[in-house]
Design a protein around this motif. Structure first.
Motif, PDB file in Angstrom:
ATOM      1  N   TYR A  16       0.848  -1.193   0.000  1.00 26.45           N
ATOM      2  CA  TYR A  16       0.000   0.000   0.000  1.00 26.45           C
ATOM      3  C   TYR A  16       0.884   1.243   0.000  1.00 26.45           C
ATOM      4  CZ  TYR A  16      -3.915  -2.910   1.657  1.00 26.45           C
ATOM      5  OH  TYR A  16      -4.895  -3.856   1.791  1.00 26.45           O
ATOM      6  N   GLU A  17       0.448   2.258  -0.718  1.00 25.59           N
ATOM      7  CA  GLU A  17       1.049   3.575  -0.501  1.00 25.59           C
ATOM      8  C   GLU A  17       0.605   4.051   0.883  1.00 25.59           C
ATOM      9  OE1 GLU A  17      -0.585   5.774  -3.717  1.00 25.59           O
ATOM     10  OE2 GLU A  17       0.999   5.156  -5.108  1.00 25.59           O
ATOM     11  N   PHE A  18       1.414   4.887   1.513  1.00 30.56           N
ATOM     12  CA  PHE A  18       0.986   5.413   2.811  1.00 30.56           C
ATOM     13  C   PHE A  18       1.296   6.902   2.916  1.00 30.56           C
ATOM     14  CE2 PHE A  18       4.887   6.214   5.098  1.00 30.56           C
ATOM     15  CZ  PHE A  18       5.814   5.448   4.423  1.00 30.56           C
ATOM     16  N   PHE A  19       0.561   7.561   3.800  1.00 33.71           N
ATOM     17  CA  PHE A  19       0.745   8.992   4.050  1.00 33.71           C
ATOM     18  C   PHE A  19       0.611   9.206   5.558  1.00 33.71           C
ATOM     19  CE2 PHE A  19      -2.033   8.001   0.498  1.00 33.71           C
ATOM     20  CZ  PHE A  19      -1.313   8.477  -0.584  1.00 33.71           C
ATOM     21  N   ILE A  20       1.282  10.251   6.043  1.00 37.29           N
ATOM     22  CA  ILE A  20       1.094  10.655   7.440  1.00 37.29           C
ATOM     23  C   ILE A  20       0.362  11.986   7.418  1.00 37.29           C
ATOM     24  CG2 ILE A  20       2.218  11.157   9.646  1.00 37.29           C
ATOM     25  CD1 ILE A  20       2.744   8.336   8.612  1.00 37.29           C
ATOM     26  N   ARG A  21      -0.784  12.033   8.092  1.00 33.33           N
ATOM     27  CA  ARG A  21      -1.547  13.276   8.152  1.00 33.33           C
ATOM     28  C   ARG A  21      -1.933  13.513   9.605  1.00 33.33           C
ATOM     29  NH1 ARG A  21      -5.201  11.434   3.291  1.00 33.33           N
ATOM     30  NH2 ARG A  21      -3.873  12.049   1.553  1.00 33.33           N
ATOM     31  N   ASN A  22      -1.484  14.645  10.125  1.00 32.55           N
ATOM     32  CA  ASN A  22      -1.807  15.010  11.519  1.00 32.55           C
ATOM     33  C   ASN A  22      -1.474  13.878  12.484  1.00 32.55           C
ATOM     34  OD1 ASN A  22      -2.881  17.458  10.578  1.00 32.55           O
ATOM     35  ND2 ASN A  22      -4.850  16.456  10.156  1.00 32.55           N
ATOM     36  N   GLY A  23      -0.318  13.272  12.282  1.00 33.84           N
ATOM     37  CA  GLY A  23       0.132  12.229  13.205  1.00 33.84           C
ATOM     38  C   GLY A  23      -0.584  10.909  13.047  1.00 33.84           C
ATOM     39  N   ARG A  24      -1.342  10.755  11.986  1.00 37.30           N
ATOM     40  CA  ARG A  24      -2.069   9.503  11.759  1.00 37.30           C
ATOM     41  C   ARG A  24      -1.587   8.862  10.457  1.00 37.30           C
ATOM     42  NH1 ARG A  24      -6.454   9.402  15.254  1.00 37.30           N
ATOM     43  NH2 ARG A  24      -7.495   7.746  14.105  1.00 37.30           N
ATOM     44  N   LEU A  25      -1.675   7.533  10.420  1.00 28.93           N
ATOM     45  CA  LEU A  25      -1.234   6.784   9.240  1.00 28.93           C
ATOM     46  C   LEU A  25      -2.428   6.534   8.322  1.00 28.93           C
ATOM     47  CD1 LEU A  25       0.989   5.132   7.758  1.00 28.93           C
ATOM     48  CD2 LEU A  25       0.266   3.168   9.134  1.00 28.93           C
ATOM     49  N   LEU A  29      -2.992   0.427  -3.813  1.00 24.97           N
ATOM     50  CA  LEU A  29      -2.083  -0.728  -3.834  1.00 24.97           C
ATOM     51  C   LEU A  29      -1.173  -0.632  -5.056  1.00 24.97           C
ATOM     52  CD1 LEU A  29      -4.626  -3.528  -2.996  1.00 24.97           C
ATOM     53  CD2 LEU A  29      -2.475  -3.212  -1.786  1.00 24.97           C
ATOM     54  N   TYR A  30       0.021  -1.139  -4.929  1.00 21.66           N
ATOM     55  CA  TYR A  30       0.890  -1.297  -6.102  1.00 21.66           C
ATOM     56  C   TYR A  30       1.571  -2.657  -6.006  1.00 21.66           C
ATOM     57  CZ  TYR A  30       4.589   0.359  -2.894  1.00 21.66           C
ATOM     58  OH  TYR A  30       5.447   0.516  -1.832  1.00 21.66           O
ATOM     59  N   SER A  31       2.027  -3.132  -7.160  1.00 24.06           N
ATOM     60  CA  SER A  31       2.680  -4.444  -7.183  1.00 24.06           C
ATOM     61  C   SER A  31       4.187  -4.287  -7.066  1.00 24.06           C
ATOM     62  CB  SER A  31       2.323  -5.197  -8.467  1.00 24.06           C
ATOM     63  OG  SER A  31       0.964  -5.580  -8.404  1.00 24.06           O
ATOM     64  N   VAL A  32       4.813  -5.354  -6.596  1.00 21.51           N
ATOM     65  CA  VAL A  32       6.244  -5.313  -6.321  1.00 21.51           C
ATOM     66  C   VAL A  32       6.883  -6.557  -6.933  1.00 21.51           C
ATOM     67  CG1 VAL A  32       7.978  -5.334  -4.476  1.00 21.51           C
ATOM     68  CG2 VAL A  32       5.843  -4.066  -4.169  1.00 21.51           C
ATOM     69  N   ALA A  33       7.941  -6.350  -7.701  1.00 19.15           N
ATOM     70  CA  ALA A  33       8.657  -7.501  -8.256  1.00 19.15           C
ATOM     71  C   ALA A  33       9.510  -8.142  -7.171  1.00 19.15           C
ATOM     72  CB  ALA A  33       9.540  -7.071  -9.421  1.00 19.15           C
ATOM     73  N   LYS A  34      10.262  -7.310  -6.460  1.00 16.59           N
ATOM     74  CA  LYS A  34      11.100  -7.798  -5.358  1.00 16.59           C
ATOM     75  C   LYS A  34      11.526  -6.618  -4.499  1.00 16.59           C
ATOM     76  CE  LYS A  34      15.243  -7.602  -8.187  1.00 16.59           C
ATOM     77  NZ  LYS A  34      15.328  -7.944  -9.532  1.00 16.59           N
ATOM     78  N   VAL A  35      12.051  -6.932  -3.343  1.00 15.31           N
ATOM     79  CA  VAL A  35      12.539  -5.903  -2.428  1.00 15.31           C
ATOM     80  C   VAL A  35      13.967  -6.262  -2.068  1.00 15.31           C
ATOM     81  CG1 VAL A  35      12.208  -4.796  -0.189  1.00 15.31           C
ATOM     82  CG2 VAL A  35      10.224  -5.572  -1.490  1.00 15.31           C
ATOM     83  N   LYS A  36      14.874  -5.302  -2.243  1.00 11.82           N
ATOM     84  CA  LYS A  36      16.258  -5.536  -1.828  1.00 11.82           C
ATOM     85  C   LYS A  36      16.500  -4.755  -0.560  1.00 11.82           C
ATOM     86  CE  LYS A  36      18.614  -6.714  -6.068  1.00 11.82           C
ATOM     87  NZ  LYS A  36      19.509  -6.271  -7.137  1.00 11.82           N
ATOM     88  N   GLY A  37      17.135  -5.382   0.419  1.00 14.92           N
ATOM     89  CA  GLY A  37      17.329  -4.717   1.697  1.00 14.92           C
ATOM     90  C   GLY A  37      16.084  -4.875   2.551  1.00 14.92           C
ATOM     91  N   ALA A  38      16.045  -4.098   3.635  1.00 10.21           N
ATOM     92  CA  ALA A  38      14.922  -4.247   4.566  1.00 10.21           C
ATOM     93  C   ALA A  38      14.584  -2.912   5.200  1.00 10.21           C
ATOM     94  CB  ALA A  38      15.277  -5.268   5.652  1.00 10.21           C
TER      95      ALA A  38
END
Ligand code: FES
Length: 299
Positions: free
Chosen positions: A244-253, A258-267
């Motif tokens: 999911y994309e995320f945003f912080i607004r007024n201290g709330r998440l 949604l977006y797709s991911v081929a892979k993630v490198k690192g953590a």
């Protein structure tokens, strides 16, 4: 019986042309491209435009057939064109028939094509959802959040996200927000570890349950398995878990599309995410295999 037009005076038909064939190939290529790839569609459009132009030019510049002298027998009593008549009646009828046919074909076909194809290309973005104050997401721990995308639609719009607070990077909060839709056939993926139901928090339609997915995420359907970053590590899934994309607004998440991911490198906060448009379960998003799948609607 002897040809009344006599001898070698045969009707002068226009020579065959390949332009209509090329035009038809271009249209087919364009339609196939709308399903499989923008590049193929663009190539088909280019072919259709070039061959259509050549066809039109050919028709416009084609010399009319040389008049064939007809003797009395051949005319069969038909009236001679009047002197100065530029468009004989048969030409008019031919044009009117073709024009009317094209008009009726367009009236019948265009609405059908519009209703069939347009919904896929209309923006179908998801509603953003407030999943609570960021203080409810302890740093370095996963929380399973379930929420309704559209409370007016009720439980049918309930989604699940695995959310981990990665702390902050350069003063900006970082979260990993993984979707629970398996990248094989879409079954709901489960955390590979305990859920702490006694620490559950609920507000409105949102429920937050701390979890410890020490073994990553596991799909109960066909044994697909993912690490804590959502990378596929075993089983039939073809890519990492969506995010999911995320945003912080007024201290709330807040969670977004949604977006797709081929892979993630690192953590965590420094991970490199190979991100793509949201695609269906089981679809490759990178590599040559990605060409085998149809276009995804815009988000
Ligand atoms: S649906 Fe998840 S492994 Fe098949």
């Amino acid at each position: 019986m002897e040809d009344p037009r006599g001898g070698d005076q045969q009707p002068q038909l226009p020579s065959p042309s390949i332009w209509p064939v090329g035009f038809a190939v271009g249209i087919v290529c364009l339609l196939v491209g709308l399903v499989i790839s923008w590049w193929v569609a663009a190539l088909g459009a280019a072919i259709a435009i070039v061959f259509g132009f050549l066809w039109a030019r050919d028709v416009a510049t084609r010399k009319p057939a040389a008049p064939v002298p007809l003797d009395e027998a051949a005319t069969d009593g038909a009236p001679e064109p009047s002197p100065g008549e530029r468009f004989p009646r048969n030409k008019f009828l031919e044009g009117a028939t073709l024009g009317l046919g094209a008009l009726i074909g367009g009236i019948v076909t265009l609405p059908v094509l519009g209703f069939a194809l347009m919904p896929a290309f209309v923006d179908q973005g998801e509603k953003e959802v407030d999943v609570g104050p960021i203080d409810d997401f302890p740093e370095g721990k996963y929380v399973v959040a379930t929420f309704m995308r559209d409370p007016k639609q009720g439980e049918i719009s309930r989604f699940t996200a695995f959310i981990r607070n990665n702390g902050s990077v350069a003063g900006k909060p970082s979260f990993t927000c993984i979707a629970n839709r398996c990248a094989h056939l879409g079954c709901p993926v489960q955390p590979g570890g305990p859920l702490f139901e006694d620490q559950k928090k609920t507000f409105g339609h949102v429920t937050l349950i701390p979890a410890l997915p020490a073994a990553g995420f596991i799909c109960p359907c066909h044994g697909g398995s993912y690490d804590q970053e959502g990378n596929r590590i075993a089983g039939p899934p073809v890519r990492a878990l969506d995010r999911y994309e995320f945003f912080i607004r007024n201290g709330r998440l807040w969670l977004g599309d949604l977006y797709s991911v081929a892979k993630v490198k690192g953590a965590g906060a420094t991970a490199r995410i190979y991100r793509y448009e949201k695609t269906g379960p089981g679809q490759h998003v990178d590599g040559p295999e990605a060409w085998l799948y149809p276009l995804q609607p815009p988000h």
